[in-house]
Scaffold this active site. Structure first.
Site, PDB file in Angstrom:
ATOM      1  N   ARG A 198      10.992  -1.413  11.900  1.00  0.00           N
ATOM      2  CA  ARG A 198       9.708  -0.993  12.473  1.00  0.00           C
ATOM      3  C   ARG A 198       9.373  -1.868  13.668  1.00  0.00           C
ATOM      4  NH1 ARG A 198       4.788   0.342   8.391  1.00  0.00           N
ATOM      5  NH2 ARG A 198       3.650  -0.588  10.123  1.00  0.00           N
TER       6      ARG A 198
ATOM      7  N   ARG B 184     -10.089   1.818   8.045  1.00  0.00           N
ATOM      8  CA  ARG B 184      -9.734   0.457   8.435  1.00  0.00           C
ATOM      9  C   ARG B 184     -10.907  -0.259   9.105  1.00  0.00           C
ATOM     10  NH1 ARG B 184      -4.025   0.988   8.057  1.00  0.00           N
ATOM     11  NH2 ARG B 184      -2.896  -0.322   9.500  1.00  0.00           N
TER      12      ARG B 184
ATOM     13  N   ARG C 209      -1.582  -8.363  13.262  1.00  0.00           N
ATOM     14  CA  ARG C 209      -2.055  -7.315  12.348  1.00  0.00           C
ATOM     15  C   ARG C 209      -2.868  -7.925  11.212  1.00  0.00           C
ATOM     16  NH1 ARG C 209       3.079  -4.752  10.689  1.00  0.00           N
ATOM     17  NH2 ARG C 209       1.830  -3.314   9.458  1.00  0.00           N
TER      18      ARG C 209
ATOM     19  N   LYS D  62       0.822  -1.215   0.000  1.00  0.00           N
ATOM     20  CA  LYS D  62       0.000   0.000   0.000  1.00  0.00           C
ATOM     21  C   LYS D  62       0.855   1.264   0.000  1.00  0.00           C
ATOM     22  CE  LYS D  62      -2.378  -0.449   3.803  1.00  0.00           C
ATOM     23  NZ  LYS D  62      -1.972  -1.760   4.328  1.00  0.00           N
TER      24      LYS D  62
ATOM     25  N   ARG E 246      10.946  -6.193   5.460  1.00  0.00           N
ATOM     26  CA  ARG E 246      10.809  -4.798   5.861  1.00  0.00           C
ATOM     27  C   ARG E 246      11.279  -4.598   7.306  1.00  0.00           C
ATOM     28  NH1 ARG E 246       5.017  -2.045   5.240  1.00  0.00           N
ATOM     29  NH2 ARG E 246       4.563  -2.907   7.272  1.00  0.00           N
TER      30      ARG E 246
HETATM   31  P1  AMP Z   1       0.148   1.092   8.768  1.00  0.00           P
HETATM   32  O1  AMP Z   1       1.435   1.832   8.567  1.00  0.00           O
HETATM   33  O2  AMP Z   1      -0.964   1.614   7.894  1.00  0.00           O
HETATM   34  O3  AMP Z   1       0.321  -0.388   8.663  1.00  0.00           O
HETATM   35  O4  AMP Z   1      -0.328   1.387  10.267  1.00  0.00           O
HETATM   36  C1  AMP Z   1       0.475   1.035  11.385  1.00  0.00           C
HETATM   37  C2  AMP Z   1      -0.383   0.976  12.637  1.00  0.00           C
HETATM   38  O5  AMP Z   1      -0.969   2.266  12.881  1.00  0.00           O
HETATM   39  C3  AMP Z   1      -1.554   0.019  12.574  1.00  0.00           C
HETATM   40  O6  AMP Z   1      -1.187  -1.307  12.905  1.00  0.00           O
HETATM   41  C4  AMP Z   1      -2.496   0.636  13.610  1.00  0.00           C
HETATM   42  O7  AMP Z   1      -2.072   0.367  14.932  1.00  0.00           O
HETATM   43  C5  AMP Z   1      -2.306   2.129  13.369  1.00  0.00           C
HETATM   44  N1  AMP Z   1      -3.233   2.644  12.325  1.00  0.00           N
HETATM   45  C6  AMP Z   1      -2.916   3.139  11.094  1.00  0.00           C
HETATM   46  N2  AMP Z   1      -4.005   3.521  10.422  1.00  0.00           N
HETATM   47  C7  AMP Z   1      -5.053   3.260  11.226  1.00  0.00           C
HETATM   48  C8  AMP Z   1      -6.465   3.404  11.084  1.00  0.00           C
HETATM   49  N3  AMP Z   1      -7.007   3.907   9.955  1.00  0.00           N
HETATM   50  N4  AMP Z   1      -7.243   3.020  12.130  1.00  0.00           N
HETATM   51  C9  AMP Z   1      -6.721   2.529  13.261  1.00  0.00           C
HETATM   52  N5  AMP Z   1      -5.411   2.343  13.455  1.00  0.00           N
HETATM   53  C10 AMP Z   1      -4.563   2.706  12.450  1.00  0.00           C
END
Ligand code: AMP
Length: 193
Positions: free
Chosen positions: A140, A95, A151, A21, A134
């Site tokens: 990370r 999400r 996740r 993404k 990654r």
């Molecule tokens: P990502 O980089 O999009 O994988 O997001 C990393 C983490 O941030 C996720 O595992 C969630 O803990 C939090 N997060 C990111 N976007 C959202 C969202 N739209 N709603 C809730 N938590 C989010």
């Protein structure tokens, strides 16, 4: 279709962790003159700056759980407000069904509408392989194996239902996320109006 035509355009990218993404969001935003709004990046910024939101979000993010809808929606709203004509590429938002409904409302308030919801689909084995890579490269804190599994589970339970939400509204575009970055990018642009 000419990129950056000036009218409103809102594309959202969905997909499990590791589906690519972030990479595709950056390419699409550039190619179509959209502002990339990545809630994950925004949250990591808050964590780094030690804001109140960052402090609340960090432990949830480290466990691979979602940050509560109201915090996420407020964060996105403040980005959309004052954008004028909304031209946005949403990466990692919405999400949950609650976030999807909130997004519809926010866009309605701005006089904009969703262009398409693109769902990137990648085999689970390939996802784990990419995420472990990654984790090694970027360090990370939410990319170790147990957290990755969590996740994915969170994605299946809370985010997959959005496929139905957007399908019912005629907005869902499923795209294979397998293969090279260029191939996936071409597939995505091929399904966008
Ligand atoms: P990502 O980089 O999009 O994988 O997001 C990393 C983490 O941030 C996720 O595992 C969630 O803990 C939090 N997060 C990111 N976007 C959202 C969202 N739209 N709603 C809730 N938590 C989010």
């Amino acid at each position: 279709m000419p990129a950056g035509g000036g009218g409103s355009e809102v594309v959202l990218l969905m997909g499990p962790p590791g589906a690519g993404k972030g990479t595709q969001a950056a390419l699409l935003a550039e190619a179509r003159d959209l502002r990339k709004l990545s809630t994950g990046d925004m949250l990591r910024g808050h964590v780094e700056r030690g804001t109140e939101l960052g402090v609340r979000a960090k432990s949830l993010m480290d466990r691979g759980q979602l940050v509560p809808d109201e915090l996420i929606v407020a964060m996105v709203k403040s980005e959309l407000d004052g954008m004028g004509t909304v031209r946005a590429l949403l990466d990692g938002f919405p999400r949950t069904p609650g976030q999807a409904e909130a997004l519809d409302e926010l866009l309605g308030d701005e006089g904009a509408a969703l262009t398409a919801a693109v769902a990137l689909e990648v085999d689970e084995d390939e996802l784990v392989r990419r995420l472990e890579g990654r984790a090694r490269q970027e360090g990370r804190s939410d990319d170790n194996e147990a957290i990755i599994r969590n996740r994915m589970e969170v994605y299946r339970k809370q985010t997959r239902p959005l496929f139905d939400y957007y399908e019912q509204r005629g907005k869902l575009e499923r795209v294979s996320g397998m293969g090279s970055v260029d191939d996936v990018f071409e597939r995505i642009t091929g399904v966008l109006p």
